[in-house]
Design an enzyme around this catalytic site. Structure first.
Site, short mmCIF file in Angstrom:
data_model
loop_
_atom_site.label_atom_id
_atom_site.label_comp_id
_atom_site.label_asym_id
_atom_site.label_seq_id
_atom_site.Cartn_x
_atom_site.Cartn_y
_atom_site.Cartn_z
N PRO A 50 0.82 -1.22 0.00
CA PRO A 50 0.00 0.00 0.00
C PRO A 50 0.85 1.27 0.00
O PRO A 50 1.80 1.39 0.77
CB PRO A 50 -0.81 -0.09 1.30
CG PRO A 50 -0.39 -1.31 1.99
CD PRO A 50 0.70 -1.98 1.23
N GLU A 51 0.53 2.18 -0.88
CA GLU A 51 1.22 3.46 -0.95
C GLU A 51 0.28 4.53 -0.40
O GLU A 51 -0.85 4.24 0.02
CB GLU A 51 1.60 3.75 -2.40
CG GLU A 51 2.55 2.72 -2.97
CD GLU A 51 3.94 3.29 -3.26
OE1 GLU A 51 4.25 4.42 -2.81
OE2 GLU A 51 4.71 2.59 -3.92
#
Ligand SMILES: [Zn+2]
Length: 271
Positions: A2-3
């Site tokens: 996840p960014e």
């Protein structure tokens, strides 16, 4: 992994479920994720009312009426499950609200974390101490970059991934922003002129904003029973597109690997 946009999407998805609601119970189903949960986490959260949610870099923030903030990081594989019909072995934290909603923090690789700090002392939370400005905030612009990169000989790509310079940027968005700004990933930070830095700051905001918007429009698909928050599909400019045409000049996108990390770039229009 996840960014920043996935974390922003997660926070927006959790907000209607948690904000204004009392946490009836929090079940810590093991002692740790990447590091141990604070020993008083359960006692501080159970019975508290959530007053607001937010994000700092790739950390989600959950404020309570007791003056505490829960801080979660999704690590490599973490996500929140909404109203799961059954709890599985990778659901390490389970929260129940006064409205009967249930959230499970699922993280099979356990690189994530869950902490709690006094809200007024959040700036002293370890990972936040030396963290640079938010890339979507007003403090992040060409003038800021000109100051931060003035004497830096390192490649611009490495500098943008340095959390002390700008918070929460990951490999995908750095590759895409450099393509949009037409800057070569290997260019020394101090050798990029002010006009190009203005363009770069704008490009970072553009690629992140587009991804946050894509995440927002995907929310309705997974805020439902057994939905999972945190991941959505997007189309990249150059990331993961080796051998395909550059969106600007149609030159073939190249991939280079340094210290185990891939860089995708256009050899023609990025200088
Ligand atoms: Zn190009």
């Amino acid at each position: 992994m996840p960014e920043l946009p996935e974390v922003e999407t997660t926070v927006r998805g959790l907000e209607p479920i948690l904000k204004g609601h009392r946490i009836e119970s929090i079940d810590l189903r093991r002692a740790d994720l990447r590091w141990p949960f604070p020993p008083d986490l359960r006692q501080r959260v159970q019975g508290a009312v959530v007053t607001g949610l937010g994000r700092r870099a790739k950390y989600g923030l959950i404020d309570t009426d007791r003056g505490d903030t829960m801080i979660f990081h999704l690590g490599m594989s973490g996500h929140w499950r909404i109203d799961p019909s059954e709890i599985g072995k990778h659901d390490h934290v389970v929260i129940e609200t006064d409205a009967g909603r249930r959230l499970a923090l699922n993280d099979h690789r356990r690189f994530g974390s869950l902490d709690i700090v006094r809200t007024e002392e959040i700036g002293g939370y370890g990972p936040f101490v030396k963290m640079g400005p938010e890339p979507l905030g007003e403090d992040f612009d060409g003038a800021y970059l000109a100051g931060a990169l003035a004497r830096r000989a390192a490649p611009i790509k490495a500098l943008l991934l340095d959390q002390r310079i700008v918070a929460g940027l990951g490999n995908i968005y750095v590759c895409d922003a450099l393509n949009l700004a037409q800057i070569a990933p290997g260019r020394a930070g101090r050798h990029i002129g002010r006009e190009r830095l203005d363009r770069l700051a704008g490009a970072v905001k553009t690629v992140l904003t587009a991804a946050v918007a894509a995440g927002g429009s995907s929310l309705r698909d997974y805020v439902q029973p057994d939905g999972e928050l945190g991941y959505f599909s997007k189309e990249w400019r150059v990331y993961g597109r080796e051998g395909l045409p550059c969106p600007r000049c149609a030159t073939t996108i190249r991939r280079r690997v340094d210290s185990g990390r891939s860089t995708f770039y256009c050899p023609k229009c990025q200088r």
